[in-house]
Design an enzyme around this catalytic site. Sequence first.
Site, PDB file in Angstrom:
ATOM      1  N   SER A 162     -16.732 -38.601 -27.464  1.00  0.00           N
ATOM      2  CA  SER A 162     -17.639 -38.554 -28.237  1.00  0.00           C
ATOM      3  C   SER A 162     -18.344 -40.540 -28.981  1.00  0.00           C
ATOM      4  O   SER A 162     -17.656 -40.154 -29.550  1.00  0.00           O
ATOM      5  CB  SER A 162     -18.808 -37.988 -28.812  1.00  0.00           C
ATOM      6  OG  SER A 162     -17.736 -38.158 -30.421  1.00  0.00           O
ATOM      7  N   ASP A 163     -18.737 -40.757 -29.010  1.00  0.00           N
ATOM      8  CA  ASP A 163     -19.692 -41.507 -28.954  1.00  0.00           C
ATOM      9  C   ASP A 163     -19.742 -40.762 -31.183  1.00  0.00           C
ATOM     10  O   ASP A 163     -19.906 -40.308 -31.209  1.00  0.00           O
ATOM     11  CB  ASP A 163     -20.797 -43.141 -29.164  1.00  0.00           C
ATOM     12  CG  ASP A 163     -21.079 -44.919 -30.288  1.00  0.00           C
ATOM     13  OD1 ASP A 163     -19.565 -44.532 -31.595  1.00  0.00           O
ATOM     14  OD2 ASP A 163     -21.644 -45.036 -29.600  1.00  0.00           O
ATOM     15  N   TRP A 164     -19.296 -41.696 -32.502  1.00  0.00           N
ATOM     16  CA  TRP A 164     -18.956 -41.137 -33.271  1.00  0.00           C
ATOM     17  C   TRP A 164     -20.468 -40.562 -33.649  1.00  0.00           C
ATOM     18  O   TRP A 164     -22.306 -41.265 -34.068  1.00  0.00           O
ATOM     19  CB  TRP A 164     -18.828 -43.001 -34.322  1.00  0.00           C
ATOM     20  CG  TRP A 164     -17.445 -42.200 -34.447  1.00  0.00           C
ATOM     21  CD1 TRP A 164     -16.750 -42.792 -35.534  1.00  0.00           C
ATOM     22  CD2 TRP A 164     -16.534 -42.774 -33.268  1.00  0.00           C
ATOM     23  NE1 TRP A 164     -15.416 -42.794 -35.708  1.00  0.00           N
ATOM     24  CE2 TRP A 164     -15.217 -42.752 -34.546  1.00  0.00           C
ATOM     25  CE3 TRP A 164     -16.295 -42.708 -32.042  1.00  0.00           C
ATOM     26  CZ2 TRP A 164     -14.230 -42.791 -33.832  1.00  0.00           C
ATOM     27  CZ3 TRP A 164     -15.467 -42.517 -31.948  1.00  0.00           C
ATOM     28  CH2 TRP A 164     -14.287 -43.001 -32.231  1.00  0.00           C
ATOM     29  N   GLY A 188     -22.052 -38.402 -31.978  1.00  0.00           N
ATOM     30  CA  GLY A 188     -22.825 -38.365 -30.703  1.00  0.00           C
ATOM     31  C   GLY A 188     -23.377 -37.458 -29.952  1.00  0.00           C
ATOM     32  O   GLY A 188     -23.273 -37.122 -29.299  1.00  0.00           O
TER      33      GLY A 188
END
Length: 736
Positions: free
Chosen positions: A267-269, A271
């Site tokens: 995942s993006d941080w 997200g």
Amino acid sequence: MVKKNRIIAKSIALILMVIIMSTKFTNNVFAQSNDSVRDKVEKLMSQLTLDEKISMLHGNSKFTNAGVERLGIPEWKMSDGPNGVREEIKRDSWDVAGWDNDFSTYLPRGTALAATWNINLAHEYGTVLGREARARGKDIILGPGINVHRSPLCGRNFEYMSEDPYLISKMVVPYIQGVQEQDVAACVKHYAFNNQEYERFKVNVEIDERTIREIYLPGFKAAVQEGNALTVMSAYNKFRGKWCSENTYLLTDILKNEWGFNGAVISDWDGVHSTKDAALAGLDIEMGTNKDNYDDYYFADALKDVVENGEVDIEVINDKVRRILTSMFKSKVFDENRSKGEFISERNFATAKKVAEEAVVLLKNENKTLPLKLENIKTLAVIGENAITKHAQGGGSCGVKTKYEITPLEGLQNKLGDKVNLKFAQGNKSTSTFDWAKGVIDTSEVNANYKIELKDEAVDLAKNADCVIMFVGLNHHQDLESADRVDMNLPYGQDKLIKEVLEANKNTIVFLIGGSPIDISKWVDIAPAIVQGWYAGSEAGNVFAEILFGDINPSGKLPFTFPKKLEDSPDYKLGDFPGNGLEVEYKEGVFVGYRYFDSYNVEPQFAFGHGLSYTTFKYKDVKLSGSILTAGNNIEVVVSIENNGAIAGSEVVQLYIEDVASSVKRPKKELKGFEKIFLEVGETKEVKFQVDESMLSFYDVESKKFKAELGKFIIHIGSASDDIRLTKEFELVKEN
Ligand code: BGC
């Protein structure tokens, strides 16, 4: 008695230690054995407990997930970013760690790399990144970032590559290969449709199917299928109502099933928004949540609960762990012979320099103003804050703590020494242009309130110089993660400064720094020479000086269109960038960048693919191996290019294809091939391209496949999308 007990306790401890050691040893042994990756993964899988598996699926620090010590599985260490290995932060906070050995080479940003149009350099670039990541003990590099430039205003354009899916695809594959050959996993990001920073944590993106297939997905597809990227980062935004981190269509249907991706989705941080939905949709690792306790992550205790209560099958968890272990084996995490890497070495900086040399784009050069001739210059005035600004650390997560960064002024001083009387006036001074309240970068307000006291000194200096070089443009207060610009204007009163300096001294070179287009209409006509220098890495200043004085012949080409004004850009004209913050619809469809300018007859300031040289190239002849193409066959296109100017140089030969008649509205022409060639004075070289049916196709929403329609097509060969030199027609016909 006590003594005896102690001896027994010691012996037990010893036996336990031997058991633990031998388990570790055993694992190392099979890690080194000749078993296939699959067998090795299965051996580990059979020994992992549910708790251990879950621990691998979420962060246990800002940039690692947990390993399993008893089985010899280390933590997986990740690091930003795409243009250099990021400075160390503390394990559990974003505070800088304060080390003195966490430097890296500052590689030119993504737009600069793309502007080289040199796939070998993209490979070298990835190699440097991989080498430095290894030397810094990293397993995954959180790059490349390849989101398409949809609007000139996206704050993160500078970090990405281009508006064109073909150019992105060609550059991203060797970049990833370069990284991964150094035993580091690449993490291509942000999948997908993160084409704006404004409200990136909230916005829902609506795009039609044909457009995602033709414009926004090809780069990711190439990264996965041709580059074999071991990990992919899901984007923050929603797509068609679902967060990208829990979007089954994107993560499972397209990425994993259709494209056959068997690496891990990270995942993006911060997200992730759910446990079960994200787990079932295909997310593999949750990273970066701002929760104090790592057990509170969606993919921690809560994930174990849904497995135990039967909402999520254990096989879903197993699949995620397998993907992680497979990627770890493929990047030699368990291998004693894993690359040790090398950081901030001479050759790494040399690559940064080579990329910068080929990235600089000569936008305008009236009456051969450039290259400058030393013998004509006694007093050289250097003006503009960007002459003394270092950019490495800016921009957000791609910021780099580099060992050194040569500013343009230093570069000129290095090159010229005391051969000229070099004088500097700053001319403008930056302040932040980020409006926190609105979440945007508002240069108009900064301009309105801008104090112009430094300008007069600069104009006076210009009056008394033989030549002026202005380093102007943007900085990382505008080219920035987390916000977009609201206009294309130059900040800090620079338009006025440039205009007045140009009026004071006609022999003024405007040298632009930045990673996105700006509106230069107020002075473009009176500037004899304009150069786009980008954020060009550690060696930027040296390279700029060498370009200006002709030691290097510029060969960069724009990887995006430079509109005359914002109102001309397709997202503005047809679309609704950046939407209302909650919703954005890409109404312009496939008409992104030059596809729009070409098809709607809008004249750009500088076209996609544009870039001049100090020499000239003659496109002499184009031959096709036949004028009829059938499915499964190729037409070979052979073009002869001659350097008919006075110095050696490189040219990017571009091939575009036009579909003469189509059942759907298609762009006037699309890039389908390019090659960068070097030619000595008077030399002629042949460039060959293979054209097949796939290059003629569009995405057909009915059949859900790419399809080429029979009929006439035109091949356009040129030096830029608006500088086509040769054309040739052929026909796609049905096989007999
Ligand atoms: C960015 C990512 C980056 C991550 C970790 C996020 O805010 O969007 O590109 O890799 O932070 O720093």
